[in-house]
Every structure is written in structure tokens, then in C-alpha cells.
Write an enzyme that holds these catalytic residues in place. Structure first.
Site, mmCIF file in Angstrom:
data_model
loop_
_atom_site.group_PDB
_atom_site.id
_atom_site.type_symbol
_atom_site.label_atom_id
_atom_site.label_comp_id
_atom_site.label_asym_id
_atom_site.label_seq_id
_atom_site.Cartn_x
_atom_site.Cartn_y
_atom_site.Cartn_z
ATOM 1 N N THR A 209 1.059 -1.078 -0.041
ATOM 2 C CA THR A 209 0.088 0.231 -0.067
ATOM 3 C C THR A 209 0.873 1.196 -0.070
ATOM 4 O OG1 THR A 209 -1.381 -1.403 1.496
ATOM 5 C CG2 THR A 209 -1.792 1.054 1.477
ATOM 6 N N ASP A 240 -8.556 -2.558 4.006
ATOM 7 C CA ASP A 240 -8.653 -1.770 4.521
ATOM 8 C C ASP A 240 -8.479 -0.284 4.131
ATOM 9 O OD1 ASP A 240 -6.108 -2.264 4.459
ATOM 10 O OD2 ASP A 240 -5.653 -0.630 6.005
ATOM 11 N N GLY A 263 -5.140 -6.109 5.591
ATOM 12 C CA GLY A 263 -6.016 -5.328 5.232
ATOM 13 C C GLY A 263 -7.212 -5.870 6.181
#
Length: 344
Positions: A209, A240, A263
Site C-alpha cells: 500500500t 482496508d 487489510g
């Protein structure tokens, strides 16, 4: 002489211990490029240099916005754009592949001043998902838009769509082949148990991410996160990163957080929001709050990841419980700090 001493005393009274004028907010920014199994052996010197250079470019891009008196949201967006446009990170052009060989991208942004937020999930043709997330926040009555609908909205905002192949990169495709082979083998040995096959994947496949948090001269906090998701994900899985309170959160006077990790557990444990709640209601420092969530609560659940977090005074925390986390910070008047592992 008396006038001279009076002038010196007045200047000292208007300056804090940090050297900033009494009413001046010390601006700062932090970014991350994902956490996971990042060992010194897994990166050759050329790869490490390329990653560090790109992290510096990103944090400096956001810092320049803040230094000129710009908004924290603009700083977050500028930094994340640099990372989305680099094949080195799992966002934008470097996004991982789904099980079916495509790309589905997620992103979110939150304004700590207004508490407004915007997110997109499962988009396939948006070059910079963080840009569309901000448009959702500013130009729609909604918080999250998904897939085709999000892209239809993008067209109303004069976005140009890109082919899904824009996000293709050979290293990510190699990761997909490895992950699929592992999944198929596990399912064959466990009666097509999809849950078991995903659980056994290493952090290299689950994590990845990019994100940024910033505090501007006006005291406004902002956070943003963008991702390609999990390698070999299926069934329209969403993690997430686009979920406010899980992967992204910002509230003026409290803190701003962007997360990276497994996540599903960051959603269940409301990681970003929980950190800010500890600062707000328990009066913990940003370092204490972030450490409690990442290095205590998540570990007790058997899960891993990390966050970048900043408070209303520009204090920064970057805890992680994985082998490494790509990250960079820069505070007012200081040079950028670039780190991958705990000590360097």
C-alpha cells in the site's frame, strides 16, 4: 542597553522551545510505501537505491506544498501521486494482479478540518485513484464509490480512463504466478478451502500500500491511502485502504493515520480510528497510541502491518511489526529521513 534587552526578551517570549514562533504550527509530512517481508537480502543495492530515491521524491513533493503554505490535502495527494506513478510500489502502475490477471485499485482520503472523506474501490481504469477519491469527497454527496459506478462518476469529473494493462509490470505478474501456484496447491490439499489457501500466503502477497499523512501551517491534518490490494485476490475483495477508520483517518486537533498490512484485520480492529481515539480520549501521545495498536493489539491477534501517524503538533510515529516498512518523513526546516528497516 535597556531597549536592547527588552527587544531580546520580547523575541524570546514569542518563540517556543522548538524555535517556532508562538502561533506558528510546525508543519510535517510522513509517507509509506507498504510493509511486509522486506529483508536486507531481498533487495539488491540498485533496488534499494531506487526505492529510497522514490520515497524521497514523494516526501519532498508533499513537503514543497506545505513549505509554500499549501493545504495538507494537496501535500498528501502530491506525495501519493509520485508513488502511484512508480512501478516500485503496489499502487497505480505498480499494482498487483487479481487471480484473474487484472488489476482492481482502491484509495481513500480524509480531511481532518472538515471530517469529509472520499474513497473508491475496485476501479480498473483510473491512473491515479487517490485523485478520484478526492473528487468523491469534494464533488459528490457520498463517501465511497465502487467499480464501474466510480468510473462513471470519474467521467463526469473529466477524468481520462486508461486501459487496465496500464498497470501491468513483469515483477507483479511473476508474483501472481507464484501466488496462484501456492493457492492451487493448498486448495488441492485442503478440499478447495479458499480461506486456508489465502491464509498461508506470505506477507509479500498480502501487503502493499502507499499512503501519506500531513500537517500544514494552518494546523490542518489530512491522510490518504492507495493500493492495488492483495496479490491473486478474488471475488471483488476490498481491503482496508478505502475504508475510513480502518486504513485512513484524520481529525484536526487529534491525528492523521494511513495504514498498511493485512487489510481484513485492519478493518476488524479499526486500526486508524483506534489510534486517533487513544490520542483523543486517553490522552496518549501519537507514539504511544500507534505502538499500542500495532505492536500490542495486532500482535495479540496474530496479525501484522504498520502505520504512519502524525499529531496536531507535527509529532510523527511510524511503527510496524513486520520485517520492514518503506517510509519517509520530513518536518519543517529539516531534511528528509528515509527508512526501510528499523534502524536504517
Amino acid at each position: 542597553m535597556n531597549k536592547l534587552y527588552l527587544t531580546i526578551a520580547l523575541c524570546l517570549s514569542l518563540t517556543s522551545n522548538t524555535g517556532f514562533a508562538k502561533d506558528e504550527t510546525p508543519f510535517a509530512i510522513a509517507i509509506h510505501g507498504g510493509a511486509g517481508t522486506i529483508s536486507t537480502a531481498s533487495l539488491n543495492p540498485e533496488q534499494e537505491k531506487a526505492i529510497r530515491d522514490k520515497l524521497k521524491q514523494a516526501v519532498d513533493a508533499g513537503y514543497r506544498v506545505l513549505d509554500k503554505g499549501g493545504d495538507s490535502l494537496d501535500a498528501v495527494q502530491s506525495a501519493i501521486n509520485v508513488l502511484e506513478n512508480s512501478p516500485l510500489f503496489n499502487a497505480g502502475v505498480g499494482a498487483v494482479y487479481t487471480f484473474d490477471g487484472g488489476h482492481e485499485l482502491d484509495a481513500s482520503v480524509m480531511d481532518g478540518n472538515t471530517m469529509n472523506a472520499g474513497a473508491v474501490a475496485g476501479v480498473k481504469h483510473i491512473k491515479n485513484p487517490i485523485d478520484l477519491a478526492r473528487k468523491v469527497m469534494e464533488k459528490s454527496p457520498h463517501v465511497m464509490l465502487y467499480g464501474q459506478g466510480a468510473e462513471e462518476f470519474a467521467l463526469t469529473q473529466q477524468f481520462s480512463l486508461v486501459p487496465n494493462s496500464h498497470f501491468d509490470t513483469p515483477p507483479r505478474y511473476a508474483q501472481l504466478l507464484d501466488a496462484k501456484a501456492s493457492i492451487i496447491e493448498t486448495e488441492q490439499n485442503n478440499g478447495d478451502d479458499y480461506q486456508a489457501s489465502v491464509e498461508q500466503l506470505t506477507a509479500n502477497y498480502k501487503y502493499g500500500t502507499v499512503g501519506a499523512v500531513a500537517l500544514d501551517k494552518q494546523g490542518n491534518l489530512a491522510a490518504g491511502t492507495s493500493t492495488g490490494g492483495m496479490t491473486a485476490k478474488r471475488f471483488g475483495r476490498i481491503g482496508d485502504s478505502p475504508v475510513i477508520g480502518a486504513g485512513t483517518y484524520a481529525e484536526n486537533g487529534v491525528c492523521a493515520v494511513s495504514a498498511t498490512g493485512h487489510g481484513e484485520y485492519f478493518i476488524r480492529y479499526q486500526v486508524a480510528g483506534d489510534i486517533c481515539a487513544k490520542v483523543k480520549y486517553q490522552q496518549l501521545s501519537i507514539i504511544q497510541a500507534a505502538d499500542e495498536v500495532i505492536n500490542q493489539r495486532l500482535i495479540s491477534a496474530g496479525r501484522t502491518g504498520g502505520v504512519i501517524a502524525i499529531d496536531q503538533r507535527g509529532n510523527i510515529a511510524t511503527p510496524f511489526n513486520t520485517e520492514g516498512m518503506y517510509r519517509a518523513t520530513r518536518s519543517q526546516g529539516q531534511a528528509a529521513t528515509i527508512m526501510i528497516w528499523r534502524d536504517k
